[in-house]
Every structure is written in C-alpha cells, then in structure tokens.
Design a protein around this motif. Structure first.
Motif, PDB file in Angstrom:
ATOM      1  N   ASN A  67       7.489   5.602   1.803  1.00  0.00           N
ATOM      2  CA  ASN A  67       8.134   5.680   0.427  1.00  0.00           C
ATOM      3  C   ASN A  67       8.573   4.202  -0.139  1.00  0.00           C
ATOM      4  O   ASN A  67       8.143   3.920  -1.046  1.00  0.00           O
ATOM      5  N   LYS A  70       4.937   3.633  -2.472  1.00  0.00           N
ATOM      6  CA  LYS A  70       5.016   4.113  -3.361  1.00  0.00           C
ATOM      7  C   LYS A  70       6.667   3.704  -4.462  1.00  0.00           C
ATOM      8  O   LYS A  70       6.543   4.780  -5.745  1.00  0.00           O
ATOM      9  N   GLY A  71       7.122   2.968  -3.555  1.00  0.00           N
ATOM     10  CA  GLY A  71       8.347   2.139  -4.896  1.00  0.00           C
ATOM     11  C   GLY A  71       8.944   3.338  -4.314  1.00  0.00           C
ATOM     12  O   GLY A  71      10.162   3.073  -5.637  1.00  0.00           O
ATOM     13  N   ILE A  72       9.630   4.234  -3.828  1.00  0.00           N
ATOM     14  CA  ILE A  72      10.472   4.860  -3.227  1.00  0.00           C
ATOM     15  C   ILE A  72      11.218   4.425  -3.042  1.00  0.00           C
ATOM     16  O   ILE A  72      11.211   4.413  -1.924  1.00  0.00           O
ATOM     17  N   VAL A  73      12.632   4.004  -2.967  1.00  0.00           N
ATOM     18  CA  VAL A  73      13.791   3.314  -2.574  1.00  0.00           C
ATOM     19  C   VAL A  73      14.944   4.404  -3.221  1.00  0.00           C
ATOM     20  O   VAL A  73      14.916   4.382  -3.723  1.00  0.00           O
ATOM     21  N   SER A  74      16.242   3.963  -1.922  1.00  0.00           N
ATOM     22  CA  SER A  74      17.670   4.738  -3.083  1.00  0.00           C
ATOM     23  C   SER A  74      17.739   3.775  -4.361  1.00  0.00           C
ATOM     24  O   SER A  74      17.423   2.304  -4.564  1.00  0.00           O
ATOM     25  N   GLU A  75      18.662   4.585  -4.686  1.00  0.00           N
ATOM     26  CA  GLU A  75      19.145   3.468  -6.118  1.00  0.00           C
ATOM     27  C   GLU A  75      20.172   2.397  -5.050  1.00  0.00           C
ATOM     28  O   GLU A  75      20.024   1.970  -4.081  1.00  0.00           O
TER      29      GLU A  75
ATOM     30  N   LYS B   6      19.184  -1.778  -1.377  1.00  0.00           N
ATOM     31  CA  LYS B   6      18.828  -0.545  -0.966  1.00  0.00           C
ATOM     32  C   LYS B   6      18.121   0.308  -0.072  1.00  0.00           C
ATOM     33  O   LYS B   6      18.603  -0.542   0.922  1.00  0.00           O
ATOM     34  N   VAL B   9      13.545   5.415   1.880  1.00  0.00           N
ATOM     35  CA  VAL B   9      13.784   6.910   2.163  1.00  0.00           C
ATOM     36  C   VAL B   9      12.943   7.777   2.790  1.00  0.00           C
ATOM     37  O   VAL B   9      12.350   7.518   3.389  1.00  0.00           O
ATOM     38  N   LYS B  13      18.942   6.480   3.929  1.00  0.00           N
ATOM     39  CA  LYS B  13      19.421   6.942   3.066  1.00  0.00           C
ATOM     40  C   LYS B  13      20.656   7.722   2.579  1.00  0.00           C
ATOM     41  O   LYS B  13      21.471   7.267   2.085  1.00  0.00           O
ATOM     42  N   THR B 104      14.786  -3.964   0.742  1.00  0.00           N
ATOM     43  CA  THR B 104      16.104  -2.196   1.194  1.00  0.00           C
ATOM     44  C   THR B 104      15.846  -2.158   2.708  1.00  0.00           C
ATOM     45  O   THR B 104      15.124  -3.273   3.968  1.00  0.00           O
TER      46      THR B 104
END
Lengths: 90, 133
Positions: A67, A70-75, B6, B9, B13, B104
């Motif tokens: 993820n 794809k640049g998908i991380v949490s806030e 951050k 995911v 998270k 992250t």
C-alpha cells in the motif's frame, strides 16, 4: 588505524599442505583470500546471528509496503490528542 | 526538522485505531495500556528526531533490500526500540515517505497477535523466497 607488527616468521607447508599460525591471534574465524601470486590474506570475521523476524510481522510489513508503494497510508497521528501520556515520566 | 508520522495500511493502522479507541473508552488491559503508552511515546520521538538515542534507530539491510525490490525504488527500512535497556523490548519498523517529511510505521514486533497459534514462528530473511512481481 595504524597496525603494529607483533610477530614475523617464515613457515613451510607440512606434509598435508597446511600452514600453522603460531600462538593466540585473537580471533576464531577468518576470511582467507589466496591470490595468483601466492599471497595469502586473512581477515578476522565475527559471526553474527542472522536477522530474524516473526512471520506475522513480516506479513504485516509486506501488506503495508504494498500500500505504501501506492501512496496509501493512514492519516497523520495527532500528538496533541493524548498529550498527558507524553508528559508522564517513564 | 519534524516529521509527520503515519501508519501502514491495513494492520498497523487498525492496531493503532483499536488501541486509541480503547484508551478513550478506558477499556485497555494493563498490558495494552503499557504498549499503547510506549508506542505513542516512541512515535512522538520519531516525529521529533528519528535518530534520538533512546530509539536506537538502525537500518535493517535485509528489509531495505526486500522492500526496495518490492516497490521499485530504494526505501531504507529502520528499526527502533519501544523502550530502553530492555532486551525483549518491542520494536518498531518504519521508513521515510511516501511524501517528503513523512515517516510511515510499517511493522511492530512482537506482533500484536503473537499469542495466537503460530504467532511465535520466526523466519530468517535469508531463507525466505524472494518477492515475485
């Protein structure tokens, strides 16, 4: 670092084509390089335990990195939310 | 320079959100509360100074190689300790990105579900097959 010469001597291969290094030379494991001109270089090596990780954590990181790519991380974490924890002394 | 922290995911998270909600509802067990506080303090330190002495941050080369290959560019993976002077301390795995000044968190050891069956199984990274695209 400048190294100091501790011993110097000539050796001869024994009947089984071995060379004996005399005395305690400080390390148990060596990396040996033999060159075409007959030169032999021994460098000390220290054995280390290989990096181990639990299967579950590795799976967790694998999916997180998929993820992440794809640049998908949490806030972002809001560190003002529980500021009382940060003020606690350990 | 400060960083924005951050969470990876989906697992980290959801782990974080679960602890956060339980903390708000005052329903964390003693162990969970300890973990939550350590995790919160460590991630806060990461945001201020990822190389802070008490984090003992160091790169894990095998993970850097593994994940750089996975995402197609060099991404250094770091390990930081959740507490000091404790041999069995929890460890955080993190990397810089995906945006500038972002950090992250991608993993936690021991895994929160380690108490379950097979949770303690360890792998040596040199033994596992390489990632296939």
């Amino acid at each position: 670092m400048k190294t100091k010469l501790l011993k110097e001597y000539n050796v001869e291969l024994d009947k089984k084509k071995r060379i004996t290094i005399r005395g305690n030379i400080g390390f148990k494991n060596y990396h040996v390089c033999i060159f075409s001109d007959g030169k032999v270089v021994m460098e000390p090596r220290v054995l280390v335990k290989p990096f181990e990780i639990s299967e579950a954590t590795l799976r967790m990181m694998d999916s997180a990195m998929e993820n992440f790519a794809k640049g998908i991380v949490s806030e972002p974490i809001d560190f003002s939310e529980f500021s009382e924890i940060l003020e606690e002394t350990p | 320079m400060t960083f924005t922290v951050k969470m990876g995911v989906p697992e980290i998270k959801s782990f974080w959100q679960n602890l956060r909600l339980k903390y708000k509802n005052n329903s964390l067990s003693k162990n969970e509360l300890n973990l939550f506080k350590k995790f919160y303090k460590a991630t806060h330190l990461l945001s201020i100074n990822p190389k802070h002495n008490s984090l003992n941050s160091h790169e894990i080369n095998v993970l850097t190689i593994r994940f750089s290959k996975k995402i197609g560019y060099k991404c250094r993976v770091w390990q930081s300790y959740l507490e000091n002077n404790t041999p069995s301390a929890g460890r955080l795995y993190w990397c810089y990105g995906p945006k500038k000044n972002d950090i992250t968190v991608i993993g936690l050891e021991p895994h929160p579900e380690n108490k379950k069956k097979d949770g303690y199984n360890k792998v040596n990274l040199s033994d596992i097959p390489p990632i296939t695209d």
